[in-house]
Design an enzyme around this catalytic site. Structure first.
Site, PDB file in Angstrom:
ATOM      1  N   SER A 102       0.826  -1.205   0.000  1.00 43.08           N
ATOM      2  CA  SER A 102       0.000   0.000   0.000  1.00 43.08           C
ATOM      3  C   SER A 102       0.862   1.257   0.000  1.00 43.08           C
ATOM      4  O   SER A 102       1.625   1.497  -0.930  1.00 43.08           O
ATOM      5  CB  SER A 102      -0.958  -0.031   1.201  1.00 43.08           C
ATOM      6  OG  SER A 102      -1.851   1.049   1.156  1.00 43.08           O
ATOM      7  N   ASP A 251      -3.214   6.406  -3.280  1.00 43.15           N
ATOM      8  CA  ASP A 251      -2.099   5.808  -2.548  1.00 43.15           C
ATOM      9  C   ASP A 251      -1.431   4.763  -3.442  1.00 43.15           C
ATOM     10  O   ASP A 251      -1.807   4.582  -4.609  1.00 43.15           O
ATOM     11  CB  ASP A 251      -2.560   5.227  -1.205  1.00 43.15           C
ATOM     12  CG  ASP A 251      -3.545   4.074  -1.342  1.00 43.15           C
ATOM     13  OD1 ASP A 251      -4.097   3.880  -2.440  1.00 43.15           O
ATOM     14  OD2 ASP A 251      -3.764   3.364  -0.343  1.00 43.15           O
ATOM     15  N   ASP A 253      -1.261   1.474  -3.831  1.00 38.55           N
ATOM     16  CA  ASP A 253      -2.000   0.415  -4.511  1.00 38.55           C
ATOM     17  C   ASP A 253      -3.335   0.904  -5.053  1.00 38.55           C
ATOM     18  O   ASP A 253      -4.142   0.113  -5.532  1.00 38.55           O
ATOM     19  CB  ASP A 253      -2.185  -0.802  -3.606  1.00 38.55           C
ATOM     20  CG  ASP A 253      -2.958  -0.498  -2.323  1.00 38.55           C
ATOM     21  OD1 ASP A 253      -2.993   0.682  -1.908  1.00 38.55           O
ATOM     22  OD2 ASP A 253      -3.506  -1.436  -1.712  1.00 38.55           O
ATOM     23  N   ASP A 255      -6.157   1.948  -3.923  1.00 37.15           N
ATOM     24  CA  ASP A 255      -7.497   1.616  -3.438  1.00 37.15           C
ATOM     25  C   ASP A 255      -8.099   2.764  -2.631  1.00 37.15           C
ATOM     26  O   ASP A 255      -9.281   2.745  -2.322  1.00 37.15           O
ATOM     27  CB  ASP A 255      -7.504   0.315  -2.622  1.00 37.15           C
ATOM     28  CG  ASP A 255      -6.618   0.362  -1.388  1.00 37.15           C
ATOM     29  OD1 ASP A 255      -5.836   1.321  -1.226  1.00 37.15           O
ATOM     30  OD2 ASP A 255      -6.688  -0.582  -0.575  1.00 37.15           O
TER      31      ASP A 255
END
Length: 467
Positions: A102, A251, A253, A255
């Site tokens: 992440s 961010d 990743d 999501d």
């Protein structure tokens, strides 16, 4: 001889560790085998992809080795955002894993896992069982071979993901908007052109100004963590310089999505939650749902439940954390859920979180309203918030008790997640929540006005940090 202790990398909701130290190809191989065994996936498809971190491809290969050894059929789905994994698990009705850490720094990688249908897996629903079995495989130095070894194939989901999102929110007829997008060298650099641009599908009435779209897991420009104000500075500056209508920051990743208005000022995730909730309630009612349910966590502004109830919906408060939100979404048939951390959950997206879909709702609102986003956002932000303030403490429990003693009967106390103090007459609330992973006590506070917020903030911090 194995020297890796998996308790260092298995967290409550996912796996995160330092590459080569607490997460290695060996540990990934063992985790994959255990994932297949614990979830009973022999003979079934398992999806696996990764974000842009340099260790991703080798970890995907290691996962495929461990999973096929235990009889699962691995489908490699390439470079993906985390919400693209949830989409793939949903449409394929298959379990899946993506390698990502992440927003964590470059030296980290990890795994986010989902059961078939994008159902979350956490410490309470099998993740620690995977950890414990993987540890046994690591310690023994051997993964037993299944009677029938699984196969490996490849499939790309990016176009289907983009088409699916565009069907949920139609942006084809909005007024033209100029949008600055900061991908932070993360996966938003791939998903934004696919969903909002014209790299795969026909163009929309959007002029995209890209910031840091190059996929680079070393994060050469700034950390891919928009929750930290310092990482929004480039976006805020670019929005003003380009005269854009708004800015979006993803961010690592991709999501989570953060929004800034045309002045470069952040629009709070609570305001975004309220904006999207209003649209989702209206849509659900039009489809015959008399009282649509909206989920929000206890740190979200009370403007959210107030709006939901005013619009004829049902508002349900939960603890912080995506596995809790997703579970309540399923149990209560929620149509939408939002968190203060900019995670947004949709029934139509398999109860999973997707920042891109939330961003599309904001674009739809702005694109059908002549007002600037600053004016629209202000209407959904009637209260003053402190934001999250961390205090590094040895004895977090004692700090909470000092606050409890100081306010006494003036407040109502809830311990749903940490401790929330709600003043009986002044209209403010403060939540104190110990971090599970860091030596911090996290404070979030909301009040009817800035003066009250600052007064209570300073008083609570004085109590918390008293030595």
């Amino acid at each position: 001889m194995n020297t890796i202790d998996l308790t260092a990398s298995f967290k409550a909701y996912d796996v995160r560790g330092i590459v080569g130290e607490t997460i290695t190809e060996e540990s990934v191989r063992a985790t994959a085998a255990a994932f297949v065994d614990v979830l009973g996936l022999a003979g079934q498809n398992v999806l696996v992809g990764s974000d842009m971190r340099p260790s991703g491809p080798s970890f995907v290969d290691a996962f495929a080795e461990g999973a096929t050894a235990r009889g699962a059929n691995v489908i490699k789905i390439g470079l993906i955002s985390t919400d693209e994994l949830y989409f793939a698990c949903g449409v394929e009705n298959a379990a899946g894993v993506t390698f990502t850490a992440s927003h964590n720094p470059a030296e980290y990688n990890g795994m986010k896992m989902a059961k078939a249908g994008a159902v979350p897996i956490s410490s309470e629903t099998g993740l620690f069982d995977v950890r414990d079995l993987a540890q046994k495989y690591l310690d023994s130095g051997e993964i037993p071979a299944a009677e029938t070894r699984g196969s490996v194939s490849e499939k790309d989901f990016l176009k289907a993901y983009a088409e699916y999102l565009r069907k949920l929110v139609d942006l084809s007829n909005i007024r033209p908007l100029k949008v600055v997008v900061d991908a932070g060298n993360g996966m938003g650099g791939m998903t934004t052109p696919a969903v909002l641009g014209d790299s795969i599908l026909p163009g929309l009435p959007l002029e995209i100004e890209p910031l840091y779209f190059e996929l680079d897991g070393t994060f050469p420009n700034h950390p891919a963590n928009p929750l930290e104000p310092a990482n929004l500075v480039d976006l805020q500056k670019a929005v003003v310089e380009h005269g854009a209508d708004l800015g979006l920051a993803f961010d690592g990743d991709a999501d989570r999505c953060f929004v800034v208005d045309e002045k470069g000022e952040p629009v709070t995730p609570s305001a975004i939650t309220a904006i999207v909730a209003e649209r989702e309630i209206a849509r659900a009612k039009a489809e015959g749902n008399a009282e649509p349910t909206i989920i929000y966590n206890l740190i979200t502004s009370k403007a959210v439940p107030e709006l939901v109830e005013a619009q004829g919906g049902r508002a349900i408060k939960t603890r912080v954390g995506h596995s809790f939100i997703k579970a309540v979404m399923a149990e209560e048939n929620g149509v939408f859920g939002g968190e203060h951390s900019a995670h947004y959950y949709f029934k139509d997206f398999f109860n999973a979180d997707t920042g891109m879909l939330a961003a599309m709702h904001v674009l739809a609102v702005l694109g059908t309203d002549e007002r600037p986003l600053s004016e629209i956002g202000a209407a959904y932000s009637p209260y003053a918030s402190s934001g999250e303030i961390n205090s590094e403490l040895e004895d977090k429990a004692a700090a909470v008790e000092r606050v409890r003693a100081a306010f006494g009967d003036e407040v109502e106390v809830s311990e749903m997640d940490g401790t929330t103090f709600e003043h009986k007459t002044e209209g403010w609330w403060v939540n104190l929540r110990p971090s599970n992973t860091e030596p911090f006590l996290r404070m979030n506070l909301e009040a009817p006005d800035t003066a009250t917020m600052e007064r209570v903030r300073d008083r609570v911090l004085e109590l918390v940090r008293a030595v």
